[in-house]
Design a protein around this motif. Structure first.
Motif: not given
Length: 189
Positions: A130-136
């Motif tokens: 349920x979460x989104x993670x920005x890797x760059x």
């Protein structure tokens, strides 16, 4: 004998043209992601630059980033694009790491790979459902000297443009306006 040699040469050229056409028409972006409560999401902008001196244009270089599950090494492939557009993939919750840059062939087989190293790029990160993670914003360069030479590629830089990429994600990908986001904070060099 001359006809046989001509037929073999024509066949060889036709086969090479078909292989090049298949490589050119591979999808340049990921399919649309549907949001559900069971998956987490990894996003960023993945840009491939090609020098003007590169032979046969940038279309022949299909370079992708492999984001691997930390324990199982199960790969998730994110293709590089020619523009600064956000890409997002759905993954099962768990720990992940940036693994490799790969050159993809016409049948999606890996033709060549380079392990991701340097800076904090080898640090693992956790993904929750349920979460989104920005890797760059990840930049790679690719070039080719001639039709018969290999494609050279390398990671050139990773910058943290979390606010801009997240705004683009929430604007351009339906459903992400309500998903919590976080930055992994990768940078290189």
């Amino acid at each position: 004998m001359l006809r046989l040699r001509t037929a073999v040469i024509v066949g060889f050229l036709a086969l090479n043209l078909c292989a090049c056409a298949a490589l050119v028409f591979l999808p340049a972006s990921l399919p649309r992601v549907t949001i559900d409560a069971d998956h987490g999401y990894i996003y960023g902008r993945f840009v491939l630059t090609t020098p003007e001196s590169s032979a046969f244009g940038p279309e022949l270089a299909k370079i992708a980033l492999i984001v691997a599950e930390k324990d199982t090494e199960a790969p998730h492939t994110v293709p590089f694009q020619r523009s600064l557009r956000v890409s997002v993939i759905a993954v099962d919750p768990g720990a992940f790491k940036l693994s490799k840059l790969v050159q993809m062939g016409s049948l999606r087989e890996t033709l060549r790979e380079e392990t991701v190293t340097g800076g904090n790029l080898t640090n693992a990160f956790s993904v929750e459902a349920g979460k989104a993670y920005y890797i760059g914003d990840i930049y790679a360069a690719g070039s080719r000297r001639s039709l018969f030479s290999k494609i050279d590629f390398s990671l050139t830089r990773v910058v943290d443009e979390y606010e801009q990429a997240t705004a683009e994600l929430k604007k351009s990908v339906p459903g992400f306006e309500k998903i919590p986001t976080a930055s992994v904070g990768y940078r290189f060099p």
